[in-house]
Write a protein that holds these residues in place. Structure first.
Motif, PDB file in Angstrom:
ATOM      1  N   GLU A  70     115.893 132.363  34.198  1.00 53.11           N
ATOM      2  CA  GLU A  70     114.466 132.664  34.129  1.00 53.11           C
ATOM      3  C   GLU A  70     113.987 132.729  32.673  1.00 53.11           C
ATOM      4  O   GLU A  70     114.746 133.079  31.770  1.00 53.11           O
ATOM      5  N   GLU A  71     112.705 132.402  32.484  1.00 50.90           N
ATOM      6  CA  GLU A  71     112.155 132.399  31.124  1.00 50.90           C
ATOM      7  C   GLU A  71     112.211 133.784  30.488  1.00 50.90           C
ATOM      8  O   GLU A  71     112.461 133.905  29.283  1.00 50.90           O
ATOM      9  N   ARG A  72     112.010 134.826  31.286  1.00 52.10           N
ATOM     10  CA  ARG A  72     112.008 136.178  30.724  1.00 52.10           C
ATOM     11  C   ARG A  72     113.398 136.609  30.275  1.00 52.10           C
ATOM     12  O   ARG A  72     113.524 137.553  29.490  1.00 52.10           O
ATOM     13  N   ASP A  73     114.446 135.927  30.764  1.00 48.82           N
ATOM     14  CA  ASP A  73     115.811 136.283  30.393  1.00 48.82           C
ATOM     15  C   ASP A  73     116.309 135.506  29.174  1.00 48.82           C
ATOM     16  O   ASP A  73     117.421 135.771  28.696  1.00 48.82           O
ATOM     17  N   ARG A  74     115.543 134.574  28.686  1.00 45.77           N
ATOM     18  CA  ARG A  74     115.968 133.802  27.523  1.00 45.77           C
ATOM     19  C   ARG A  74     115.853 134.649  26.258  1.00 45.77           C
ATOM     20  O   ARG A  74     114.887 135.378  26.081  1.00 45.77           O
ATOM     21  N   ARG A  75     116.835 134.532  25.390  1.00 45.67           N
ATOM     22  CA  ARG A  75     116.902 135.362  24.178  1.00 45.67           C
ATOM     23  C   ARG A  75     116.359 134.599  22.974  1.00 45.67           C
ATOM     24  O   ARG A  75     116.646 133.396  22.813  1.00 45.67           O
ATOM     25  N   VAL A  76     115.623 135.293  22.138  1.00 44.88           N
ATOM     26  CA  VAL A  76     115.037 134.667  20.956  1.00 44.88           C
ATOM     27  C   VAL A  76     116.131 134.391  19.934  1.00 44.88           C
ATOM     28  O   VAL A  76     117.001 135.235  19.681  1.00 44.88           O
ATOM     29  N   VAL A  77     116.100 133.196  19.351  1.00 47.47           N
ATOM     30  CA  VAL A  77     117.044 132.827  18.304  1.00 47.47           C
ATOM     31  C   VAL A  77     116.428 133.219  16.965  1.00 47.47           C
ATOM     32  O   VAL A  77     115.347 132.739  16.603  1.00 47.47           O
ATOM     33  N   GLU A  78     117.106 134.081  16.251  1.00 48.09           N
ATOM     34  CA  GLU A  78     116.613 134.541  14.953  1.00 48.09           C
ATOM     35  C   GLU A  78     117.186 133.665  13.842  1.00 48.09           C
ATOM     36  O   GLU A  78     118.365 133.283  13.878  1.00 48.09           O
ATOM     37  N   THR A  79     116.348 133.347  12.863  1.00 52.42           N
ATOM     38  CA  THR A  79     116.818 132.573  11.729  1.00 52.42           C
ATOM     39  C   THR A  79     117.754 133.411  10.871  1.00 52.42           C
ATOM     40  O   THR A  79     117.607 134.624  10.763  1.00 52.42           O
ATOM     41  N   GLY A  80     118.762 132.759  10.302  1.00 51.87           N
ATOM     42  CA  GLY A  80     119.744 133.474   9.502  1.00 51.87           C
ATOM     43  C   GLY A  80     120.595 132.500   8.716  1.00 51.87           C
ATOM     44  O   GLY A  80     120.180 131.377   8.409  1.00 51.87           O
ATOM     45  N   LYS A  81     121.838 132.941   8.409  1.00 50.74           N
ATOM     46  CA  LYS A  81     122.718 132.086   7.619  1.00 50.74           C
ATOM     47  C   LYS A  81     123.172 130.865   8.410  1.00 50.74           C
ATOM     48  O   LYS A  81     123.280 129.769   7.865  1.00 50.74           O
ATOM     49  N   ARG A  82     123.457 131.050   9.690  1.00 49.09           N
ATOM     50  CA  ARG A  82     123.967 129.930  10.483  1.00 49.09           C
ATOM     51  C   ARG A  82     122.871 129.220  11.265  1.00 49.09           C
ATOM     52  O   ARG A  82     123.027 128.067  11.633  1.00 49.09           O
ATOM     53  N   PHE A  83     121.782 129.899  11.581  1.00 46.91           N
ATOM     54  CA  PHE A  83     120.673 129.307  12.331  1.00 46.91           C
ATOM     55  C   PHE A  83     119.483 129.129  11.379  1.00 46.91           C
ATOM     56  O   PHE A  83     118.955 130.115  10.851  1.00 46.91           O
ATOM     57  N   VAL A  84     119.079 127.888  11.208  1.00 43.19           N
ATOM     58  CA  VAL A  84     118.001 127.571  10.270  1.00 43.19           C
ATOM     59  C   VAL A  84     116.952 126.738  10.992  1.00 43.19           C
ATOM     60  O   VAL A  84     117.281 125.791  11.727  1.00 43.19           O
ATOM     61  N   PHE A  85     115.672 127.099  10.803  1.00 43.67           N
ATOM     62  CA  PHE A  85     114.553 126.327  11.354  1.00 43.67           C
ATOM     63  C   PHE A  85     114.027 125.401  10.266  1.00 43.67           C
ATOM     64  O   PHE A  85     113.804 125.824   9.126  1.00 43.67           O
ATOM     65  N   PHE A  86     113.821 124.153  10.650  1.00 37.45           N
ATOM     66  CA  PHE A  86     113.342 123.177   9.675  1.00 37.45           C
ATOM     67  C   PHE A  86     112.194 122.396  10.301  1.00 37.45           C
ATOM     68  O   PHE A  86     112.327 121.845  11.402  1.00 37.45           O
TER      69      PHE A  86
END
Length: 218
Positions: A70-86
């Motif tokens: 379900e959409e409400r169970d999806r976890r937000v991905v936080e930007t950090g050292k290993r996860f980068v938004f470009f």
């Protein structure tokens, strides 16, 4: 006439709403990524693309355990050292994952201006060291063989012990004495040996003869 004006106003409002909140098709590439840990190229890139340029474009990334979550169970991905938004341009958004690990496995969704993307599944498996895996397999086979020998030895010891106990019980057991068939019967000997005294008694009986005198032992 009034109904016609009301209809025109309604259509105008719908057109304005659509213009302010356009329905945009979101695509994600690739749809599936398979990776191993401890690789030289251990960086994964997920692309989120809209069919038209959106200004302003607000993008969010979410992670789910499976596609049908379900959409409400999806976890937000936080930007950090290993996860980068470009963000290269208003149409293209990227999620870059460095040093992927097994716990990073899952389905990643981009959400662009409240519109969900179709999702990209990432499966990460551990790197297998073949010589080490073969060594572990041989050790496991050796332990299984040793356990079998120990089990056979324990069973043999138990059987031997039971056999010795049965022999010991047989040696302790005593057979009962055989009962004499005439046990309990008493024969009177008339004060002497039975066969030694028969002759005098026979003589006395012959002398008395027909008189019918009783024998001394009667």
């Amino acid at each position: 006439m009034r109904w016609l004006l009301a209809g025109c106003c309604g259509l105008a409002l719908i057109s304005i709403s659509v213009a302010l909140n356009p329905v945009v098709t979101i695509t994600q590439k690739p749809r599936f990524i398979g990776a191993k840990t401890r690789q030289q190229t251990n960086t994964m890139i997920i692309c989120c693309q809209s069919e038209r340029k959106l200004l302003p474009a607000k993008v969010e990334w979410f992670k789910a355990s499976r596609y049908d979550e379900e959409e409400r169970d999806r976890r937000v991905v936080e930007t950090g050292k290993r996860f980068v938004f470009f963000n290269s341009d208003p149409k293209l958004k990227f999620l870059v994952v460095h040093d992927v690990r097994v716990e990073d496995s899952g389905v990643y969704y981009c959400k662009l201006n409240n519109t969900w993307g179709p999702g990209t599944e990432l499966q990460v498996v551990r790197h297998i060291d073949l010589p080490r895996a073969l060594h572990r397999s041989k050790m496991k086979d050796g332990l299984i063989f040793l356990q079998g020998l120990l089990l056979a030895a324990c069973i043999g010891a138990m059987l031997l012990r039971n056999r010795q106990m049965l022999k010991k019980q047989d040696s302790i057991y005593e057979e009962p004495e055989t009962d004499h068939i005439y046990e309990g019967l008493t024969i009177e000997t008339c004060g002497g040996g039975l066969y030694a005294e028969l002759s005098p008694y026979a003589q006395v009986e012959g002398a008395q003869g027909a008189e019918g005198a009783e024998a001394p032992w009667e």
